[in-house]
Design a protein around this motif. Structure first.
Motif, PDB file in Angstrom:
ATOM      1  N   SER A 103      20.647 -43.965  56.167  1.00  0.00           N
ATOM      2  CA  SER A 103      22.266 -43.591  56.533  1.00  0.00           C
ATOM      3  C   SER A 103      22.193 -42.273  56.956  1.00  0.00           C
ATOM      4  CB  SER A 103      22.833 -43.758  54.880  1.00  0.00           C
ATOM      5  OG  SER A 103      23.117 -44.928  54.702  1.00  0.00           O
ATOM      6  N   TYR A 146      24.681 -58.174  54.820  1.00  0.00           N
ATOM      7  CA  TYR A 146      25.184 -56.813  55.737  1.00  0.00           C
ATOM      8  C   TYR A 146      25.716 -55.699  54.806  1.00  0.00           C
ATOM      9  CZ  TYR A 146      25.074 -59.899  59.756  1.00  0.00           C
ATOM     10  OH  TYR A 146      24.640 -60.859  60.781  1.00  0.00           O
ATOM     11  N   GLN A 167      20.767 -52.362  63.519  1.00  0.00           N
ATOM     12  CA  GLN A 167      22.390 -52.052  63.342  1.00  0.00           C
ATOM     13  C   GLN A 167      23.419 -52.930  63.902  1.00  0.00           C
ATOM     14  OE1 GLN A 167      23.323 -48.074  65.442  1.00  0.00           O
ATOM     15  NE2 GLN A 167      25.149 -47.916  64.394  1.00  0.00           N
ATOM     16  N   ALA A 201      15.271 -45.675  62.057  1.00  0.00           N
ATOM     17  CA  ALA A 201      16.515 -46.356  62.304  1.00  0.00           C
ATOM     18  C   ALA A 201      16.338 -47.158  63.691  1.00  0.00           C
ATOM     19  CB  ALA A 201      17.431 -45.272  62.252  1.00  0.00           C
ATOM     20  N   ARG A 216      24.831 -52.229  59.037  1.00  0.00           N
ATOM     21  CA  ARG A 216      23.531 -52.660  59.283  1.00  0.00           C
ATOM     22  C   ARG A 216      23.272 -54.145  58.617  1.00  0.00           C
ATOM     23  NH1 ARG A 216      20.279 -48.509  56.298  1.00  0.00           N
ATOM     24  NH2 ARG A 216      21.954 -47.038  56.083  1.00  0.00           N
ATOM     25  N   VAL A 224      26.627 -52.663  66.003  1.00  0.00           N
ATOM     26  CA  VAL A 224      27.011 -51.405  66.583  1.00  0.00           C
ATOM     27  C   VAL A 224      28.728 -51.583  66.811  1.00  0.00           C
ATOM     28  CG1 VAL A 224      27.432 -50.180  68.814  1.00  0.00           C
ATOM     29  CG2 VAL A 224      25.223 -50.935  68.221  1.00  0.00           C
ATOM     30  N   PHE A 232      22.331 -42.478  60.812  1.00  0.00           N
ATOM     31  CA  PHE A 232      23.394 -43.232  61.287  1.00  0.00           C
ATOM     32  C   PHE A 232      24.871 -42.523  61.160  1.00  0.00           C
ATOM     33  CE2 PHE A 232      20.773 -46.816  60.636  1.00  0.00           C
ATOM     34  CZ  PHE A 232      20.587 -47.319  61.676  1.00  0.00           C
ATOM     35  N   ASN A 289      27.796 -46.998  60.050  1.00  0.00           N
ATOM     36  CA  ASN A 289      26.692 -47.271  59.467  1.00  0.00           C
ATOM     37  C   ASN A 289      26.544 -48.663  58.884  1.00  0.00           C
ATOM     38  OD1 ASN A 289      24.439 -46.705  57.858  1.00  0.00           O
ATOM     39  ND2 ASN A 289      25.507 -45.501  56.068  1.00  0.00           N
TER      40      ASN A 289
END
Length: 310
Positions: free
Chosen positions: A234, A81, A52, A46, A62, A54, A237, A60
């Motif tokens: 996942s 995404y 990611q 990750a 990305r 944010v 995250f 989660n």
């Protein structure tokens, strides 16, 4: 369009189509072909490999760009995404989403999830496209178990391997359920038609979204082991958010043993393998699943390569 431009366009699509077919044909049938990841590997991936987005109200989110394909090309950033639900997006999050230039947001949640959690908060002028994919009763059963506040009932519903069995049922239905295939296939067709930047999501961004991400990456020629790593990430995250929920449920007295939720909160190789085994049983190979199961044409597969890989 001039004749010369049409010839170039056809040639590029033909090349992309051939590359797509060859790539799909090379991918192993099951996720278990990859060696199990050592502890902490998901977090390392990750940090090192995943891009990611944010947000304050979702954990989660990305960009699926950056991955290498079998032929050494790379999935482009800024076009596809994956996310968890955006109903808790803050004003700052909406500004961040605006900066992504999204043209389409696909919501895989079913009506029950929308009723409890609420609709997405999105940039002005962007409405979510609802393509409900059944979770085989997972959300309702989780609500029922937690809402009972009865430790014995919660253990009866989720303990002794029942939660894990439910998750495998959920994943098999991604392949067997015609409505699920229609939702997944339509979203891939949108990307193939150049409707990105596109974001798709469910509630936690790990199961329905995880399967669609896995299928998309493999369809454009990303190796199965890499697509599996993206799926498993996942856990990294979501870890802090999921742990906080369990702690709150225990502190409030709602659940004596909130660890019963861990199999529902995590993604696991055997869940993914449940879907892939069903795919193999029902369709024989990944290419047939894409074409017969999801309804993608050779032109669609070429379009995915053309749009997303460079």
């Amino acid at each position: 369009m001039s004749r010369s431009i049409r010839k170039v366009t056809r040639a590029r699509l033909t090349t992309a189509a051939v590359a797509a077919v060859l790539a799909v044909g090379m991918v192993p049938a099951t996720a278990s072909a990859a060696a199990p990841a050592p502890p902490g590997a998901a977090q390392a991936r990750a940090d090192a490999s995943l891009h990611q987005v944010v947000l304050q109200g979702a954990v989660n989110v990305r960009d699926l760009g950056g991955y290498r394909t079998y032929d050494g090309a790379r999935v482009r950033y800024g076009l596809a995404y994956r996310a968890d639900a955006l109903n808790r997006a803050t004003d700052a999050d909406v500004a961040t989403l605006t900066g992504l230039g999204l043209r389409e947001v696909v919501d895989f949640r079913v009506p029950l999830e929308l009723r409890y959690d609420g609709p997405d908060r999105l940039p002005t002028g962007l409405a979510p496209l609802s393509r409900p994919v059944s979770d085989s009763g997972l959300y309702a059963q989780t609500l029922a178990a937690i809402g009972s506040r009865d430790p014995a009932k919660q253990d009866e519903m989720l303990g002794h391997g029942r939660a894990e069995a439910l998750m495998r049922t959920v994943y098999r239905a991604f392949v067997t359920d015609p409505a699920a295939r229609a939702g997944f296939g339509a979203t891939l067709k949108d990307l193939a038609a150049g409707r990105g930047p596109l974001l798709f999501h469910c509630t936690s961004g790990k199961d329905r979204t995880g399967w669609e991400s896995y299928v998309l990456l493999r369809a454009v020629g990303v190796p199965a082991a890499t697509a599996t790593q993206d799926y498993l990430a996942s856990n990294a995250f979501r870890a802090a958010s999921d742990a906080a929920l369990r702690a709150a449920l225990k502190e409030s007295g709602t659940m004596r043993n909130p660890d019963l939720l861990i199999p529902l909160q995590e993604v696991r190789p055997d869940y993914l393998d449940a879907a892939l085994t069903q795919l193999s049983t029902q369709y024989g190979d990944f290419y047939t699943y894409l074409t017969q199961g999801l309804g993608l044409t050779l032109h669609d597969l070429a379009g995915l390569r053309e749009a997303l890989v460079g």
